[in-house]
Design a protein around this motif. Structure first.
Motif, PDB file in Angstrom:
ATOM      1  N   LYS D 348     -82.538-132.125  58.964  1.00  0.00           N
ATOM      2  CA  LYS D 348     -82.869-130.884  59.659  1.00  0.00           C
ATOM      3  C   LYS D 348     -83.800-131.159  60.831  1.00  0.00           C
ATOM      4  N   ALA D 349     -84.725-132.099  60.634  1.00  0.00           N
ATOM      5  CA  ALA D 349     -85.592-132.469  61.753  1.00  0.00           C
ATOM      6  C   ALA D 349     -84.777-133.035  62.893  1.00  0.00           C
ATOM      7  N   THR D 350     -83.811-133.881  62.538  1.00  0.00           N
ATOM      8  CA  THR D 350     -82.939-134.441  63.573  1.00  0.00           C
ATOM      9  C   THR D 350     -82.247-133.329  64.347  1.00  0.00           C
ATOM     10  N   LEU D 351     -81.672-132.384  63.595  1.00  0.00           N
ATOM     11  CA  LEU D 351     -80.942-131.303  64.260  1.00  0.00           C
ATOM     12  C   LEU D 351     -81.854-130.488  65.156  1.00  0.00           C
ATOM     13  N   PHE D 352     -83.016-130.160  64.664  1.00  0.00           N
ATOM     14  CA  PHE D 352     -83.925-129.347  65.455  1.00  0.00           C
ATOM     15  C   PHE D 352     -84.380-130.076  66.707  1.00  0.00           C
ATOM     16  N   MET D 353     -84.709-131.351  66.523  1.00  0.00           N
ATOM     17  CA  MET D 353     -85.190-132.092  67.696  1.00  0.00           C
ATOM     18  C   MET D 353     -84.071-132.230  68.714  1.00  0.00           C
ATOM     19  N   GLY D 354     -82.864-132.440  68.175  1.00  0.00           N
ATOM     20  CA  GLY D 354     -81.734-132.499  69.093  1.00  0.00           C
ATOM     21  C   GLY D 354     -81.570-131.178  69.831  1.00  0.00           C
ATOM     22  N   ALA D 355     -81.650-130.082  69.075  1.00  0.00           N
ATOM     23  CA  ALA D 355     -81.522-128.770  69.699  1.00  0.00           C
ATOM     24  C   ALA D 355     -82.579-128.595  70.762  1.00  0.00           C
ATOM     25  N   GLY D 356     -83.790-129.052  70.442  1.00  0.00           N
ATOM     26  CA  GLY D 356     -84.874-128.933  71.417  1.00  0.00           C
ATOM     27  C   GLY D 356     -84.560-129.718  72.675  1.00  0.00           C
ATOM     28  N   ALA D 357     -84.040-130.916  72.474  1.00  0.00           N
ATOM     29  CA  ALA D 357     -83.706-131.738  73.639  1.00  0.00           C
ATOM     30  C   ALA D 357     -82.662-131.037  74.495  1.00  0.00           C
ATOM     31  N   ILE D 358     -81.687-130.407  73.811  1.00  0.00           N
ATOM     32  CA  ILE D 358     -80.652-129.704  74.559  1.00  0.00           C
ATOM     33  C   ILE D 358     -81.241-128.531  75.321  1.00  0.00           C
ATOM     34  N   ILE D 359     -82.122-127.812  74.623  1.00  0.00           N
ATOM     35  CA  ILE D 359     -82.735-126.637  75.268  1.00  0.00           C
ATOM     36  C   ILE D 359     -83.476-127.068  76.527  1.00  0.00           C
ATOM     37  N   LEU D 360     -84.220-128.158  76.402  1.00  0.00           N
ATOM     38  CA  LEU D 360     -84.970-128.634  77.569  1.00  0.00           C
ATOM     39  C   LEU D 360     -84.014-129.068  78.673  1.00  0.00           C
ATOM     40  N   ALA D 361     -82.960-129.790  78.250  1.00  0.00           N
ATOM     41  CA  ALA D 361     -82.030-130.309  79.243  1.00  0.00           C
ATOM     42  C   ALA D 361     -81.337-129.169  79.981  1.00  0.00           C
ATOM     43  N   LEU D 362     -81.118-128.045  79.294  1.00  0.00           N
ATOM     44  CA  LEU D 362     -80.411-126.916  79.912  1.00  0.00           C
ATOM     45  C   LEU D 362     -81.370-125.861  80.450  1.00  0.00           C
ATOM     46  N   HIS D 363     -82.596-126.288  80.723  1.00  0.00           N
ATOM     47  CA  HIS D 363     -83.573-125.366  81.315  1.00  0.00           C
ATOM     48  C   HIS D 363     -83.797-124.152  80.427  1.00  0.00           C
ATOM     49  N   HIS D 364     -84.154-124.415  79.212  1.00  0.00           N
ATOM     50  CA  HIS D 364     -84.517-123.356  78.278  1.00  0.00           C
ATOM     51  C   HIS D 364     -83.393-122.373  78.025  1.00  0.00           C
ATOM     52  N   GLU D 365     -82.202-122.901  77.931  1.00  0.00           N
ATOM     53  CA  GLU D 365     -81.073-122.070  77.530  1.00  0.00           C
ATOM     54  C   GLU D 365     -80.888-122.232  76.029  1.00  0.00           C
ATOM     55  N   GLN D 366     -80.797-121.079  75.314  1.00  0.00           N
ATOM     56  CA  GLN D 366     -80.682-121.200  73.862  1.00  0.00           C
ATOM     57  C   GLN D 366     -79.373-120.645  73.327  1.00  0.00           C
ATOM     58  N   ASP D 367     -78.565-120.040  74.179  1.00  0.00           N
ATOM     59  CA  ASP D 367     -77.340-119.414  73.705  1.00  0.00           C
ATOM     60  C   ASP D 367     -76.227-120.459  73.691  1.00  0.00           C
ATOM     61  N   ILE D 368     -75.623-120.663  72.509  1.00  0.00           N
ATOM     62  CA  ILE D 368     -74.614-121.725  72.446  1.00  0.00           C
ATOM     63  C   ILE D 368     -73.355-121.356  73.222  1.00  0.00           C
ATOM     64  N   ARG D 369     -73.163-120.056  73.502  1.00  0.00           N
ATOM     65  CA  ARG D 369     -71.973-119.680  74.254  1.00  0.00           C
ATOM     66  C   ARG D 369     -72.039-120.196  75.686  1.00  0.00           C
ATOM     67  N   LYS D 370     -73.263-120.416  76.155  1.00  0.00           N
ATOM     68  CA  LYS D 370     -73.418-120.896  77.519  1.00  0.00           C
ATOM     69  C   LYS D 370     -73.496-122.419  77.583  1.00  0.00           C
ATOM     70  N   MET D 371     -73.266-123.046  76.461  1.00  0.00           N
ATOM     71  CA  MET D 371     -73.279-124.503  76.457  1.00  0.00           C
ATOM     72  C   MET D 371     -71.837-124.993  76.324  1.00  0.00           C
ATOM     73  N   GLY D 372     -71.708-126.267  76.352  1.00  0.00           N
ATOM     74  CA  GLY D 372     -70.369-126.810  76.148  1.00  0.00           C
ATOM     75  C   GLY D 372     -70.174-128.105  76.892  1.00  0.00           C
ATOM     76  N   ASN D 373     -69.280-128.895  76.296  1.00  0.00           N
ATOM     77  CA  ASN D 373     -68.887-130.091  77.006  1.00  0.00           C
ATOM     78  C   ASN D 373     -70.039-131.037  77.284  1.00  0.00           C
ATOM     79  N   LEU D 374     -70.955-131.100  76.332  1.00  0.00           N
ATOM     80  CA  LEU D 374     -72.132-131.931  76.584  1.00  0.00           C
ATOM     81  C   LEU D 374     -71.952-133.345  76.052  1.00  0.00           C
ATOM     82  N   LYS D 375     -70.798-133.591  75.413  1.00  0.00           N
ATOM     83  CA  LYS D 375     -70.639-134.870  74.742  1.00  0.00           C
ATOM     84  C   LYS D 375     -70.772-136.037  75.722  1.00  0.00           C
TER      85      LYS D 375
END
Lengths: 166, 488, 103, 627
Positions: D348-375
């Protein structure tokens, strides 16, 4: 019997003069009746055959303290118009007597109740014996009194001395 | 060989008399230094007696056991010496700034302390009265020391007349006690009382009542409280704190000594009176304190309330005995610290007129340190937790409950609650108002340090030493006050 | 007989009380207080004389001395007060009072 | 024992860090700070504690040493003596051995995450204090000390949720968490009070208590157990006290990772395990706990399938996993629950930290509908999170498989089939929403999104944890796979065990795995190449996406009436009655006092008269009394 008569006369004299003292308007009258009262007290000491107190009363109270009072009255030159205006003096005095009455009554009542049976014969107390008592048993109060007098002396000088305005 | 206390008594007396003699030659500065050194040297000198419980009669053969020196009086003597030295230090600027303070005033401070020392040691009614007079007369003079101010002279006048008036009751009471029992010594008196029936004690009882009246006057208990506001108000501030903080304690020392002597048969008679007196004292004091504008008057009125609390402790002593008396001693210490501190802070405020709530406004922004200290003292006087005042009240109320005087404790708590109103008004006007002109203070670093020390003591002894078990603190203080009672 | 002396002194004391409380002249108040002390003195001396001891006399000397000490202060008081207001009326000296107290 | 002092140091270092940081923070201006010094101070405390914890855990594991350390006596009454004492047995050390190390990883991650935040020093003060309290909670040798830590983590959680206090909604979330936790704390506190009342005389440490549970009447024992569980409900976000957890995601992401996934929320599970001797005596309560856990797990999983906030999905999944733990505990197997706590903290820590990294990378975007194709843009992160997702879905050989399967086996063998089926369905849902999460973020929407580079400092801790996610499962390898359940043996709690044949065991694993794979496949079909947004029309999905309207129900059921009541109390009772009463009392008092000051009119004669009256009254009194 004679001593009783003398006591009654002195006591009456004392009470009347005291009453005059507390009720008269002018200060100087009051002071003079106080003098009479003090002298009556001295007389009462005489009936108690306490020669030392008789002399002390005349010298210290009548001679010194009251003279001082009269001197002050003269010195301040208190005129009649400077005397306090006391329109309700009689009323006040009666009122106060009502408050004082329980104290007097209770005290006299308890004195009446108390039992002073083991009385001795009245004897003359010589000054020498008084001195011995004073220096044998009451040295400390005597010493302390001297300091008290010193304090009051210095205090009255300090307070009465006229000073330049600051 | 002389006892330490005799050396101290003679020393202070000698210094005071030589000050009298040389009063015209000495500058105020020199006299100040000399009296300060006298007081603090005596304090330090007497510290060596601290520790064991002892009780000695001073010069038994000469003085006829009229003075007693025990751990109980030692505590009070130390308090007098320390607090008068503190007083001098705190109000240094005040003394030098006001021209009416002369060498004589310092002499009278010394004399009054001397009288209080004797008072706490006295073991005889007449000695107690003379010691009381020595202290009071010095204070009468000190109250009127500012001859140029009408208020000061007036306070002197009222205090002197009322004091002599009430003093006469003491003398009458003493005489009544004496003509029935034939003695004035506390010890012999106790013996007399315990060996006689109540029918043979009427005059002793009435005389004791009159003596009580005078003592209650001196601690400004109801109904003899009326003088205290005016006289505290009229006196110069350092003298007010001398009266409120130190003199009152010395009176309580003699009251406690009288009370803890063996007057069992009379305690039941006097107890209802003390309870009534404490109830009305607390009520009257808090009534008066609420309506005051001047902080000095408010503190005077609140000191009446504190006398009421002390009377609660006194009445619980009558029922449960010695175990309650330490609460009184502790409260005295608490009260002396807080009142000395608060009046000390007031005396550091350079104000031509009275310090009122109005003139304290914005004090926190001009002098945050003193405002903080003042707040601490106010909290302690109000009995807020974590200050020594709280513990004092706590002990008093719990001993009252212990002696089944619960209504009294409740009333005490109620008046303590009311007291928050007027004490917090001070804090509120210091902190929550900004716009008033700057108050200058006498900024003497020594005074600041002393004030800080007092406030530290207030907090340290209040928080309790339970957190710092190896340091002396509240517990030791309570233990100590319990133990000194045993020396009586 | 002893009781008569005591009663006399109580009466004298009460007169002193009345004078001290009801009068407004400070000198008279002072003298009333002196009267009270004298009453105490009478009691002590009569005790001494009736019980044949000297302790009463000694105590009454103390009382006298205390009275003298008070006298000295009272003299200073008269002088200071008279200087202020040219009068010795107690009712003139009431600048110290509660502001709320209605006169 | 010398090593027992180390317990004290576990507490001491984070506290020291916090103190030094706060002093520096007060006295050194931000511009003058040495960044390295601050960084060092921030992570030093927890790192030391982690090293010590691991060392002590090793000692205990190998030599079975228990550690105890009495700091001082907190309270000494005749009937109750409470020591401020620390104690570390296998259970505590197990907790410490993931709290502090995982904490350390998250601290490092937070260094990077909070780098540009203007109040990062404050953040680390709170964080260090949090670790301090968490350690206190775990190490407490009696319920009281545990409660101190319990409250402490509550406060720190409150402060950290409301960390960005400029935003009102954050404060609201913080308050919500705090208040709901208070309800739980009330239960906990009542429970430990009752314990103190009933058997506190015989000593109040856990050991002493556990020897005297039999003295309590069954009714009170049940009551105590339920009250304690209410505490656990609040802290571990179970029905009905769970609603704070999703909102608590308002705090910075490291907070969510550390507090609301790995440590604090597991405190409830730990507490129940700590009282396992008590709970093992009350089976009915245990079943109740299990049902609460089951429904919490199901509900959270259902909601998670329709949630779009990246952090809230994880929050619900946390709640769901906590439900599993309570199911196991309720049905009597504490060590399985704790093993799930253990593995859960890693993935769970891994997932959260990953989510945090994504949020930071996407300029504080938290909605998964606005994400995609990040692989392709974040490949490393993708694999790390994939590992964690596989693990939480319980795919062999990732750690989640071992812990969750053990629980499922236990549920089945205990005979509570309803619970088992709920768990099975939840497991299916878990895999579904987890891969919905993965597919949404990393695959769907073939369009370009601007991505900020993720710093190495952030990736390393994630990597480390995801590595551990793979291996820690083998600590408790079941017999079936050739292991001997070392972990359970080490903990040696009051576990209930049911014998099942290997055949049943294998078939259960197979069923479970089939379900999971099916779920992943469904998720793949639905979300892998998602272009259009999901259909919002159906009632069910509306219900789900609004989290079953629980917040609203709570609002209408409790908050609004309470609010109305308090409004009524405020307007009518308080202002209308009490205020008026108090005011009239106060003003009346002041009026009286003004009247009273007539006695202070400055007239000497009056003062003398009053005094004389006093003496007079005394005389009358004495006359009356003596006659």
């Amino acid at each position: 019997m004679l001593s009783n008569m003398i006591f009654i006369i002195l006591a009456t004299n004392l009470l009347i003069s005291s009453f005059v003292m507390i009720s008269t308007k002018r200060v100087i009258d009051s002071a003079l009746s106080m003098l009479i009262a003090l002298l009556s007290i001295a007389g009462i000491y005489a009936t108690l055959q306490s020669s030392f107190m008789f002399i002390t009363q005349i010298i210290i109270y009548a001679g010194a303290i009251l003279s001082l009072v009269i001197f002050i009255i003269m010195f301040l030159n208190i005129k009649d118009k400077n005397l306090p205006h006391e329109p309700h003096k009689t009323r006040d005095m009666i009122l106060t007597s009502l408050v004082v009455f329980p104290i007097t009554a209770v005290l006299i009542y308890f004195i009446k109740l108390s039992d002073f049976s083991n009385l001795n014969e009245k004897t003359t107390s010589s000054i020498g014996k008084v001195g011995l008592e004073l220096y044998q048993n009451y040295v400390l109060p005597f010493e302390l009194i001297s300091i008290l007098l010193l304090i009051s002396l210095v205090g009255s000088i300090t307070l009465a001395r006229k000073e330049k305005d600051v | 060989m002389l006892n330490n206390i005799e050396i101290v008594l003679l020393f202070i007396l000698a210094i005071s008399i030589s000050l009298v003699v040389f009063s015209t030659k000495l500058s105020l500065q020199k006299a100040y230094n000399i009296s300060l050194i006298t007081l603090s040297a005596s304090f330090v000198f007497l510290l060596q007696d601290l520790g064991e419980i002892f009780s000695t009669l001073i010069q038994k053969d000469i003085f006829n056991s009229m003075l007693i020196y025990d751990s109980f009086s030692l505590l009070f003597i130390l308090i007098f010496l320390l607090s008068s030295a503190f007083l001098l230090l705190i109000s240094k600027e005040y003394i030098f700034d006001h021209k009416y303070f002369k060498v004589e005033s310092l002499i009278f401070i010394l004399f009054s302390v001397w009288g209080m020392i004797l008072l706490s040691m006295s073991n005889d009614l007449i000695v107690a009265f003379i010691a009381l007079e020595i202290a009071s007369m010095s204070i009468y003079v000190l109250v009127g020391i500012n001859k140029h101010k009408l208020k000061s002279s007036e306070a002197f006048f009222k205090y002197l007349v009322l004091g002599s008036f009430m003093g006469a009751f003491y003398l009458l009471g003493l005489t009544l006690v004496f003509i029935q029992s034939g003695t004035t010594s506390f010890i012999d008196l106790a013996k007399y009382i315990s060996t006689h029936e109540i029918e043979q004690l009427y005059l002793v009882i009435v005389g004791g009542l009159l003596i009580m009246a005078t003592l209650m006057f001196k601690i400004s208990a109801f109904p003899f409280y009326a003088w205290s506001l005016d006289i505290y108000d009229g006196a110069p501030l350092p003298i007010t704190s001398l009266m409120a903080g130190i003199f009152k304690i010395s009176i309580f020392s003699v009251i406690l000594r009288l009370f803890l002597s063996d007057y069992i048969s009379l305690k039941d008679l006097y107890d209802p009176l003390i309870i009534l007196a404490s109830i009305f004292t607390m009520l009257a004091g808090s009534f008066l304190a609420i309506s005051q504008d001047s902080i000095k008057r408010m503190l005077a009125a609140s000191s009446i309330v504190h006398s009421g609390y002390l009377l609660i402790a006194l009445s619980s002593i009558a029922t449960i005995g010695d175990s309650a008396s330490y609460s009184l001693v502790f409260y005295l210490i608490a009260y002396f610290l807080s009142s000395l501190g608060s009046l000390g802070v007031l005396s550091m405020i350079n104000s031509k007129d009275d310090v009122t709530y109005e003139s304290l406004k914005g004090f926190a922004s001009t002098n945050p340190f003193l405002a903080l200290m003042m707040s601490i003292f106010m909290l302690s006087l109000a009995g807020f937790p974590s200050s020594i005042g709280f513990l004092g009240k706590f002990y008093i109320f719990s001993s009252a409950i212990e002696s089944s005087l619960t209504p009294l404790a409740i009333l005490g708590a109620l008046t303590a609650f009311i007291s928050i109103y007027y004490y917090f008004k001070v804090i509120a006007s210091m902190y929550f108002h900004k716009n008033i002109s700057v108050l200058l203070t006498y900024s003497n670093i020594k005074s600041y340090i002393i004030i800080f020390i007092i406030s530290f003591l207030v907090l340290y002894l209040g928080i309790g030493s339970s957190y710092f078990t190896y340091l002396p603190g509240t517990n030791d203080l309570t233990e100590f006050s319990k133990s000194i009672i045993n020396s009586l | 007989m002893f009781k008569n002396y005591l009663i006399l002194s109580i009466l004298l004391f009460s007169l002193g009380l009345i004078g001290a409380v009801s009068r407004r002249n400070i000198i008279i108040i002072y003298m009333s207080i002196e009267l009270m002390l004298n009453a105490v003195s009478i009691m002590l001396v009569s005790y001494s004389s009736f019980y044949n001891t000297n302790t009463g006399v000694v105590l009454s000397i103390m009382v006298t001395a205390i009275a003298a000490a008070e006298a000295a202060l009272f003299m200073a008081l008269f002088v200071t007060l008279y200087r202020k207001k040219k009068s010795l009326d107690t009712s003139l000296f009431n600048s110290l009072k509660d502001t709320n107290a209605t006169k | 024992m010398l090593q027992s002092n180390l317990l004290f140091y576990i507490l001491f270092w984070p506290l020291l860090s916090a103190i030094i940081l706060s002093v520096l923070n007060l006295f050194i201006k931000k511009e003058l700070r040495s960044q390295i010094l601050f960084d060092f101070l921030s992570v030093a405390g927890v790192s030391f504690s982690a090293v010590i914890s691991l060392y002590l855990a090793y000692q205990n594991y190998v030599f079975s040493f228990d550690f105890g350390y009495n700091i001082y006596t907190f309270l000494d009454l005749e009937s109750l003596k409470i020591d401020f004492a620390l104690k570390a047995d296998a259970l505590s050390l197990m907790m410490l051995s993931f709290v502090n190390p995982v904490g350390t990883a998250i601290f490092f991650y937070a260094l990077a995450y909070m780098r540009d935040d203007r109040s990062s020093a404050r953040f680390f003060i709170y964080f260090n204090l949090f670790i301090f309290f968490m350690n206190l909670l775990v190490l407490g040798a009696n319920p009281f000390i545990m409660f101190l830590g319990w409250e402490g983590v509550g406060i720190m959680s409150y402060l950290l949720i409301g960390f960005y206090y400029d935003d009102f909604s954050n404060i609201k979330a913080a308050n919500k968490a705090f208040i709901l936790n208070r309800i739980g704390d009330f239960g906990f506190l009542s429970g430990i009070f009752l314990l103190a009342v009933f058997i506190g005389v015989d000593g109040y440490s856990f050991e002493a208590l556990s020897e005297s549970y039999y003295k309590i009447e069954p009714f009170y024992l049940n009551l105590i157990a339920i009250l304690l569980f209410v505490g656990a409900m609040g802290k571990s976000a179970q029905i009905p006290l769970y609603v704070w957890l999703p909102d608590a995601m308002a705090g910075p992401t490291p907070v969510s990772a550390l507090i609301h996934a790995a440590t604090m929320v597991t405190a409830g599970v730990y507490m129940v395990a700590r009282f396992s001797d008590l709970f093992s005596m009350v089976e009915e309560v245990g079943v109740f706990i299990a049902y609460i856990g089951a429904f919490s797990a199901l509900l959270a999983a259902l909601i998670a399938t329709k949630t779009y906030d990246i952090k809230k999905i994880l929050a619900y999944s946390t709640m769901s996993q906590l439900g599993y733990m309570f199911m196991a505990e309720g049905l009597g197997n504490y060590s399985y629950a704790l093993f799930h706590v253990f593995t859960h903290s890693f993935f769970k820590a891994t997932l959260f930290m990953g989510a945090g990294a994504i949020i930071l990378a996407l300029h504080h975007e938290q909605d998964i509908r606005k994400m995609g194709n990040l692989k392709d843009k974040m490949p490393a992160l993708f694999y790390m999170m994939l590992v964690a997702a596989l693990s939480i879905s319980a795919i062999f050989p990732f750690s989640g498989f071992f812990s969750k399967d053990a629980i499922m086996l236990h549920l089945f063998s205990s005979g509570h089939y309803l619970i088992y089926f709920i768990a099975l369905f939840t497991s299916f849902l878990t895999a579904f929403y987890m891969f919905r999460f993965i597919f949404y973020i990393f695959f769907s929407h073939k369009r370009d999104i601007e991505v900020k580079a993720t710093s190495k400092l952030m990736l390393i801790p994630i990597g480390v944890l995801s590595f551990f996610t793979i291996i820690v499962g083998f600590l408790n390898t079941p017999e079936l796979l050739g292991g001997d359940e070392r972990f359970s043996l080490w903990l040696s709690l009051f576990d209930q065990r049911y014998f099942v044949s290997h055949l049943v065991e294998i078939s259960l694993i197979v069923i479970n795995t089939v379900f999971i794979l099916l779920a992943i496949f469904l998720a793949y079909l639905r979300f892998y190449k998602l272009i259009r947004l999901e259909d919002e029309a159906s009632t069910l999905s509306k219900l789900l996406s609004n989290a079953f309207y629980v917040d609203k129900i709570y609002n209408n059921l409790f908050t609004k009436p309470l609010h109305k009541l308090s409004c009524f109390a405020d307007e009518k009772c308080d202002i209308g009655f009490i205020d008026k009463l108090i005011n009239s009392l106060a003003f009346g008092y002041i009026k009286i006092s003004k009247k009273f000051s007539v006695t202070q009119n400055g007239s000497l004669n009056l003062y003398m008269l009053v005094s004389l009256g006093g003496v007079s009254l005394m005389m009358i009194y004495i006359l009356v009394v003596l006659l």
